[in-house]
Scaffold this active site. Structure first.
Site, PDB file in Angstrom:
ATOM      1  N   ASN A   9       8.640  -1.548  -5.794  1.00 40.29           N
ATOM      2  CA  ASN A   9       7.660  -1.273  -6.854  1.00 40.29           C
ATOM      3  C   ASN A   9       8.104  -0.010  -7.602  1.00 40.29           C
ATOM      4  O   ASN A   9       7.983   1.085  -7.082  1.00 40.29           O
ATOM      5  CB  ASN A   9       6.272  -1.085  -6.211  1.00 40.29           C
ATOM      6  CG  ASN A   9       5.217  -0.682  -7.231  1.00 40.29           C
ATOM      7  OD1 ASN A   9       5.458  -0.718  -8.444  1.00 40.29           O
ATOM      8  ND2 ASN A   9       4.052  -0.294  -6.743  1.00 40.29           N
ATOM      9  N   HIS A  96      -3.280  -2.557  -6.251  1.00 45.81           N
ATOM     10  CA  HIS A  96      -2.581  -1.370  -5.760  1.00 45.81           C
ATOM     11  C   HIS A  96      -3.555  -0.183  -5.745  1.00 45.81           C
ATOM     12  O   HIS A  96      -4.396  -0.062  -6.637  1.00 45.81           O
ATOM     13  CB  HIS A  96      -1.368  -1.063  -6.649  1.00 45.81           C
ATOM     14  CG  HIS A  96      -0.462  -0.051  -6.018  1.00 45.81           C
ATOM     15  ND1 HIS A  96      -0.739   1.289  -6.042  1.00 45.81           N
ATOM     16  CD2 HIS A  96       0.691  -0.193  -5.321  1.00 45.81           C
ATOM     17  CE1 HIS A  96       0.221   1.937  -5.381  1.00 45.81           C
ATOM     18  NE2 HIS A  96       1.099   1.059  -4.931  1.00 45.81           N
ATOM     19  N   GLU A  98      -3.212   2.807  -6.531  1.00 44.79           N
ATOM     20  CA  GLU A  98      -3.191   3.643  -7.735  1.00 44.79           C
ATOM     21  C   GLU A  98      -4.094   3.042  -8.819  1.00 44.79           C
ATOM     22  O   GLU A  98      -4.682   3.764  -9.612  1.00 44.79           O
ATOM     23  CB  GLU A  98      -1.741   3.829  -8.216  1.00 44.79           C
ATOM     24  CG  GLU A  98      -1.007   4.842  -7.346  1.00 44.79           C
ATOM     25  CD  GLU A  98       0.471   4.599  -7.186  1.00 44.79           C
ATOM     26  OE1 GLU A  98       1.063   3.826  -7.967  1.00 44.79           O
ATOM     27  OE2 GLU A  98       1.046   5.184  -6.239  1.00 44.79           O
ATOM     28  N   GLU A 180      -1.182  -0.594   2.649  1.00 44.91           N
ATOM     29  CA  GLU A 180      -0.666   0.683   2.170  1.00 44.91           C
ATOM     30  C   GLU A 180      -1.745   1.747   2.365  1.00 44.91           C
ATOM     31  O   GLU A 180      -2.658   1.864   1.522  1.00 44.91           O
ATOM     32  CB  GLU A 180      -0.311   0.597   0.683  1.00 44.91           C
ATOM     33  CG  GLU A 180       0.808  -0.367   0.367  1.00 44.91           C
ATOM     34  CD  GLU A 180       1.507  -0.003  -0.930  1.00 44.91           C
ATOM     35  OE1 GLU A 180       2.706   0.265  -0.908  1.00 44.91           O
ATOM     36  OE2 GLU A 180       0.834   0.043  -1.977  1.00 44.91           O
ATOM     37  N   GLY A 186       3.532   7.990  -1.528  1.00 47.43           N
ATOM     38  CA  GLY A 186       4.154   9.068  -2.300  1.00 47.43           C
ATOM     39  C   GLY A 186       4.010  10.440  -1.665  1.00 47.43           C
ATOM     40  O   GLY A 186       4.265  11.452  -2.314  1.00 47.43           O
ATOM     41  N   SER A 225       5.546   5.605   1.742  1.00 47.03           N
ATOM     42  CA  SER A 225       6.640   6.483   2.169  1.00 47.03           C
ATOM     43  C   SER A 225       7.676   5.772   3.045  1.00 47.03           C
ATOM     44  O   SER A 225       8.196   6.365   4.001  1.00 47.03           O
ATOM     45  CB  SER A 225       6.091   7.731   2.882  1.00 47.03           C
ATOM     46  OG  SER A 225       5.330   8.500   1.982  1.00 47.03           O
TER      47      SER A 225
END
Ligand code: 13P
Length: 264
Positions: A9, A96, A98, A180, A186, A225
């Site tokens: 991604n 996602h 985000e 996730e 991140g 990560s």
């Protein structure tokens, strides 16, 4: 269960020229005949064409990072499932974190996006995961271990039930779940093998409860990560069927190493 799956991604990174260079370098290294695991590249919309051209004729598939819940109409700035198919996408990432947390995407929107994407033949990567606060609250206080586990899983359970509750067994065939944990995305702080195993087992049990015939066949990926240094540990967890990679998919070296390790 299908082959192991590695999804890169790229998020909101890379201009067309950079995307072309990276995807062509990945194709060169992985080769046209590589089929030890399934690989999907998910560039930003503006680079779909460049990446699609580079991976054409290889075993790598193209995906998109989002989709809208209607197939056409006056929805300025949105992109539809038939448009993604037209641009060469076989896959789409939906829900996602985000998008959920920075852009306010709701479970109801996510359900519509999945439904429409499947109706146009796209395969869906549904992202789920708890925030740091949710995990901290779940493990705080004097509860027994099984209550803590249940409480950690609770927000993920709700996300899956709301996203997939309306689907039948047939609809599930085109869905992959990506666990996730939001606190691992991140941050360089990946979940431990034990934490991943616990959540993946809970996801599997929930899927089998919801879909007795096909729940066992859905692939469950880990994301957050993922790097060359932790990929072996992550893949040693039985219930991990592949990975959704962010930062490490932007470098040909690290992405290639991850693909090689998973496919070996
Ligand atoms: P990172 O690998 O950069 O933590 O991102 C994970 C992710 O969000 C993939 O979708």
């Amino acid at each position: 269960m299908g082959r192991k799956l590695v999804v890169g991604n790229w998020k909101m990174n890379l201009l067309q020229k950079e995307a072309k260079e990276l995807s062509c370098a990945i194709v060169d290294l992985i080769g046209k005949n590589y089929d030890n695991c399934e690989v999907v590249l998910v560039p930003p919309y503006t680079a779909l064409r460049e990446v699609g051209n580079c991976i054409s004729g290889s075993n790598i598939d193209l995906g998109a990072q989002n989709v809208f819940g209607k197939s056409r109409g006056a929805y300025t700035g949105e992109i539809s499932a038939p448009m993604l198919v037209d641009a060469g996408c076989k896959w789409v990432i939906i829900g996602h974190s985000e998008r959920r947390h920075l852009l306010g995407e709701t479970d109801e929107q996510i359900r519509k996006k999945i439904s429409l994407s499947i109706s146009y033949g796209l395969k869906v990567i549904l992202c789920v995961g708890e925030t740091e606060t949710q995990r901290e609250e779940a493990v705080s206080g004097s509860k027994d271990i099984s209550t803590k586990k249940r409480d950690i899983f609770s927000p993920i359970k709700t996300q899956i039930e709301n996203a997939l509750g309306a689907f039948d067994e047939q609809g599930l065939l085109d869905i992959v779940i990506a666990y996730e944990p939001v606190w691992a995305i991140g941050t360089g702080k990946n979940a431990t093998s034990l934490e991943i195993a616990e959540i993946h087992q809970c996801i599997r049990e929930l899927l089998v409860e919801m879909f007795p015939d096909s729940g066992n066949n859905v692939r469950i990926l880990y994301g957050g990560s993922v790097k060359t240094g932790n990929i072996s540990d992550i893949m040693s967890v039985d219930e991990v069927d592949g990975v959704l990679v962010g930062g490490a998919s932007l470098s040909v070296d690290s992405f290639f190493k991850i693909v090689k390790l998973i496919g070996s």
